[in-house]
Design an enzyme around this catalytic site. Structure first.
Site, PDB file in Angstrom:
ATOM      1  N   ALA A 129       0.832  -1.200   0.000  1.00  0.00           N
ATOM      2  CA  ALA A 129       0.000   0.000   0.000  1.00  0.00           C
ATOM      3  C   ALA A 129       0.868   1.251   0.000  1.00  0.00           C
ATOM      4  O   ALA A 129       0.587   2.227  -0.698  1.00  0.00           O
ATOM      5  CB  ALA A 129      -0.939  -0.004   1.206  1.00  0.00           C
ATOM      6  N   GLU A 130       1.933   1.257   0.801  1.00  0.00           N
ATOM      7  CA  GLU A 130       2.916   2.330   0.781  1.00  0.00           C
ATOM      8  C   GLU A 130       4.316   1.769   0.991  1.00  0.00           C
ATOM      9  O   GLU A 130       4.491   0.798   1.735  1.00  0.00           O
ATOM     10  CB  GLU A 130       2.651   3.384   1.868  1.00  0.00           C
ATOM     11  CG  GLU A 130       1.839   4.561   1.421  1.00  0.00           C
ATOM     12  CD  GLU A 130       0.358   4.360   1.601  1.00  0.00           C
ATOM     13  OE1 GLU A 130      -0.422   5.167   1.069  1.00  0.00           O
ATOM     14  OE2 GLU A 130      -0.031   3.392   2.275  1.00  0.00           O
ATOM     15  N   THR A 131       5.253   2.384   0.312  1.00  0.00           N
ATOM     16  CA  THR A 131       6.663   2.128   0.570  1.00  0.00           C
ATOM     17  C   THR A 131       7.291   3.438   1.011  1.00  0.00           C
ATOM     18  O   THR A 131       7.098   4.474   0.376  1.00  0.00           O
ATOM     19  CB  THR A 131       7.377   1.594  -0.685  1.00  0.00           C
ATOM     20  OG1 THR A 131       6.796   0.337  -1.054  1.00  0.00           O
ATOM     21  CG2 THR A 131       8.864   1.388  -0.425  1.00  0.00           C
TER      22      THR A 131
END
Length: 253
Positions: free
Chosen positions: A43-45
């Site tokens: 979903a996020e890095t």
């Protein structure tokens, strides 16, 4: 470059919200960071520059776009680095600390303001008690936790409204927590986010005001699920959660 995969807002692997963490010696090209995030498919890095003195530059990317604020990936970064950390971000300076298995983050409060948004097409058949907006998210309060858990929003309609992000919540009168929520963000390439720290910057001021308590616990009722503790402190929200590292390695590109 070292990278880690961390499950945030949980005390067990394969639950909570998974985030990528990449440690940089110096700032990197945004197009490269976006390509890495797309490859990671989380979903996020988060990309954090650790090779400089003072506050560390921190940026977050979904597989599709850069975002201005991400709670679970900040928790993941702080879990990896440990101790007390200060970050410079697109949302200003953020502070976080890791101690005794918990990470606490100091984020800006984002109290929702009421709007006349018609969400009936996105949430068909759902009785919506309140609609509002935060800085980036549509916000809706529904009758009960059971309704939140059963939601099946029209994601295609949501994708084309404003920022394409919707936070839905209700009071948890039957469980161990103060409120439940779910967060849908097809506008940034995420149909449903498992646990969203930044969403609690909206949830905390709303529910603290409604329940008359500055310290609350929220459950994000996604399939993976997660728990977020919040403490409202004026125009700041302190978010706390646990995390588990499930994978680490090196980037060779």
């Amino acid at each position: 470059m070292r990278f880690f995969i961390v499950d945030a807002f949980t005390d067990r692997a394969f639950a909570g919200n998974s985030a990528g963490v990449v440690l940089l010696d110096e700032p990197a090209d945004p197009a490269w960071m976006q390509a890495v995030a797309a490859e990671m498919k989380h979903a996020e890095t988060a990309f954090v520059v650790t090779g400089t003195a003072g506050p560390k530059s921190l940026r977050w990317f979904t597989p599709a776009v850069e975002v201005a604020l991400c709670g679970h990936a900040t928790l993941a970064v702080t879990h990896v680095l440990g101790g007390e950390q200060t970050y410079t971000t697109k949302s200003g300076e953020l502070r976080a600390s890791a101690e005794n298995g918990w990470v606490e983050m100091d984020f800006p409060s984002d109290p929702p303001h009421p709007t006349g948004d018609d969400l009936s097409g996105i949430l068909p058949g759902v009785d919506i008690e309140y609609t509002g907006r935060g800085v980036e998210n549509l916000f809706a309060v529904v009758a009960d936790a059971k309704t939140v858990r059963a939601l099946e929003p029209d994601l295609e309609q949501l994708k084309h409204t404003w920022t394409g992000r919707l936070l839905v919540t209700a009071r948890d009168t039957a469980g161990d927590n103060d409120y439940v929520s779910r967060f849908f963000a097809p506008g940034v390439g995420i149909d449903e986010d498992p646990v969203t720290g930044s969403a609690h910057c909206i949830l905390s001021p709303y529910w603290s005001g409604r329940l008359g308590n500055t310290e609350l616990t929220g459950e994000q009722a996604s399939r993976r699920g997660g728990i977020v503790r919040t403490r409202q402190d004026g125009d700041r929200v302190h978010l706390a959660g646990q995390a588990v590292t499930v994978l680490s390695g090196e980037l060779h590109v």
